[in-house]
Write a protein that holds these residues in place. Structure first.
Motif, PDB file in Angstrom:
ATOM      1  N   PRO A  37       0.359  -0.980   0.224  1.00 20.68           N
ATOM      2  CA  PRO A  37       0.061  -0.377  -0.406  1.00 20.68           C
ATOM      3  C   PRO A  37       0.859   1.349   0.234  1.00 20.68           C
ATOM      4  CG  PRO A  37      -0.568  -1.549   1.894  1.00 20.68           C
ATOM      5  CD  PRO A  37       0.268  -1.664   0.980  1.00 20.68           C
ATOM      6  N   MET A  38       0.775   2.457  -0.595  1.00 25.59           N
ATOM      7  CA  MET A  38       1.392   2.931  -1.050  1.00 25.59           C
ATOM      8  C   MET A  38       0.955   4.472  -1.097  1.00 25.59           C
ATOM      9  SD  MET A  38       4.888   2.916  -2.161  1.00 25.59           S
ATOM     10  CE  MET A  38       5.094   1.829  -2.253  1.00 25.59           C
ATOM     11  N   VAL A  93      -1.165  10.402   2.605  1.00 28.85           N
ATOM     12  CA  VAL A  93      -0.221  10.028   2.741  1.00 28.85           C
ATOM     13  C   VAL A  93       0.296   8.720   2.572  1.00 28.85           C
ATOM     14  CG1 VAL A  93      -0.610  11.986   4.691  1.00 28.85           C
ATOM     15  CG2 VAL A  93      -0.910   9.099   5.016  1.00 28.85           C
ATOM     16  N   ARG A  94       1.869   8.455   2.618  1.00 28.71           N
ATOM     17  CA  ARG A  94       2.474   7.484   2.294  1.00 28.71           C
ATOM     18  C   ARG A  94       2.810   6.731   3.139  1.00 28.71           C
ATOM     19  NH1 ARG A  94       7.689   6.346   2.140  1.00 28.71           N
ATOM     20  NH2 ARG A  94       8.463   8.800   2.102  1.00 28.71           N
ATOM     21  N   PRO A  95       1.815   5.430   3.958  1.00 27.81           N
ATOM     22  CA  PRO A  95       1.996   4.573   4.773  1.00 27.81           C
ATOM     23  C   PRO A  95       3.498   4.206   5.859  1.00 27.81           C
ATOM     24  CG  PRO A  95       0.739   3.403   3.285  1.00 27.81           C
ATOM     25  CD  PRO A  95       0.926   4.053   2.756  1.00 27.81           C
ATOM     26  N   ALA A  96       3.727   4.539   6.795  1.00 29.29           N
ATOM     27  CA  ALA A  96       4.909   4.075   7.597  1.00 29.29           C
ATOM     28  C   ALA A  96       5.044   2.239   7.349  1.00 29.29           C
ATOM     29  CB  ALA A  96       5.013   3.971   9.072  1.00 29.29           C
ATOM     30  N   GLY A  97       6.641   2.665   6.353  1.00 28.49           N
ATOM     31  CA  GLY A  97       7.011   0.765   6.092  1.00 28.49           C
ATOM     32  C   GLY A  97       6.338   0.755   4.401  1.00 28.49           C
ATOM     33  N   ALA A  98       6.273   1.499   3.902  1.00 25.90           N
ATOM     34  CA  ALA A  98       5.490   1.200   2.503  1.00 25.90           C
ATOM     35  C   ALA A  98       7.427   1.169   1.774  1.00 25.90           C
ATOM     36  CB  ALA A  98       4.731   2.458   1.854  1.00 25.90           C
ATOM     37  N   ARG A 110       4.690   8.391  -7.262  1.00 27.28           N
ATOM     38  CA  ARG A 110       5.745   9.402  -6.507  1.00 27.28           C
ATOM     39  C   ARG A 110       6.301   8.852  -5.051  1.00 27.28           C
ATOM     40  NH1 ARG A 110       1.393  13.554  -7.859  1.00 27.28           N
ATOM     41  NH2 ARG A 110       2.668  15.168  -9.535  1.00 27.28           N
ATOM     42  N   HIS A 111       5.109   7.842  -4.547  1.00 26.81           N
ATOM     43  CA  HIS A 111       5.017   7.430  -3.580  1.00 26.81           C
ATOM     44  C   HIS A 111       5.973   6.007  -3.314  1.00 26.81           C
ATOM     45  CE1 HIS A 111       1.529   9.057  -0.713  1.00 26.81           C
ATOM     46  NE2 HIS A 111       2.978  10.127  -1.412  1.00 26.81           N
ATOM     47  N   PHE A 112       6.520   5.418  -4.533  1.00 28.34           N
ATOM     48  CA  PHE A 112       7.415   4.102  -4.829  1.00 28.34           C
ATOM     49  C   PHE A 112       8.745   4.489  -4.735  1.00 28.34           C
ATOM     50  CE2 PHE A 112       9.815   1.753  -7.941  1.00 28.34           C
ATOM     51  CZ  PHE A 112       9.570   0.249  -7.594  1.00 28.34           C
TER      52      PHE A 112
END
Length: 239
Positions: A31-32, A146-151, A175-177
């Motif tokens: 999950p991003m 938002v980007r989850p912690a640990g992604a 972008r989050h990746f």
């Protein structure tokens, strides 16, 4: 064949994993996106109110939103969510994108108030297009993404050359990746591994973002829908 999927960690991710399983590939859930509600409520006095996601519908309903004008959904999933919560859907665009919404409303909304209720990462194509059409546009941010912690497990797999395909469902997932890869010090290796894999993007805006960031996009389905994206990418792998 390992296929990374970046949907939020709720029924959307579970459904995506089940679909990929049924298509005979190994899902890699990463999950991003994570939803942070703002507590805001859409305006109730607008001539048209545009909803662009199932999440937005659910949050509006939680705030006891009661629109007086016409309700517009960006696509079938959003329309289904509206109807499930007791709202009548008045308009649906032919193309399930921001540009499709502008095309739908351009001739209807001149001089009218249009409420756009969505996330903090909505496309300017929608609001700019409606403004250009002469509408009075008001935007309400219902939630932040938002980007989850640990992604980032998918970035690690890509950097190791162990990713067959990736399914990007928004510009923000791209972008989050890359941000997750950057934090791990593997951005270049992850990007190289991603470009050795089959990359699918749900629609033209996501593709444009990916390509601007150096990602080579292989598949964009005709319909901006996750199932269509997944099936198109897996069909490409089989071919």
């Amino acid at each position: 064949m390992t296929v990374a999927v970046f949907r939020p960690d709720d029924e959307r991710l579970r459904d995506a994993v089940a679909l990929l399983d049924s298509l005979g590939v190994e899902p890699l859930p990463d999950p991003m996106l994570e939803v942070e509600p703002t507590g805001a409520t859409p305006r109730e006095d607008a001539a048209f109110t545009v909803l662009t996601s199932k999440t937005g519908v659910e949050l509006a309903h939680e705030q006891r939103w009661a629109p007086s004008g016409e309700v517009v959904a960006i696509g079938e999933a959003t329309a289904a969510a509206l109807e499930a919560h007791g709202y009548e859907v008045d308009l649906l665009p032919a193309e399930y994108t921001s540009a499709g919404l502008v095309a739908l409303l351009a001739d209807r909304a001149e001089g009218a108030t249009v409420e756009v209720a969505r996330s903090d990462h909505g496309s300017d194509v929608l609001t700019d297009g409606l403004n250009d059409a002469g509408a009075y546009v008001h935007e309400t941010i219902l939630y932040r993404l938002v980007r989850p912690a640990g992604a980032g497990v998918s970035a690690e797999r890509a950097a190791a050359g162990d990713l067959t395909a990736a399914l990007f469902t928004s510009s923000l997932t791209v972008r989050h990746f890359l941000e997750a890869a950057e934090e791990r010090g593997i951005r270049e290796a992850a990007l190289a591994g991603l470009n050795d894999a089959v990359v699918g993007c749900i629609g033209p805006p996501t593709r444009e973002t990916a390509e601007a960031l150096g990602v080579e996009v292989d598949v964009v389905p005709e319909e901006a829908d996750f199932e269509a994206l997944a099936r198109a990418v897996v069909a490409g792998l089989a071919g």
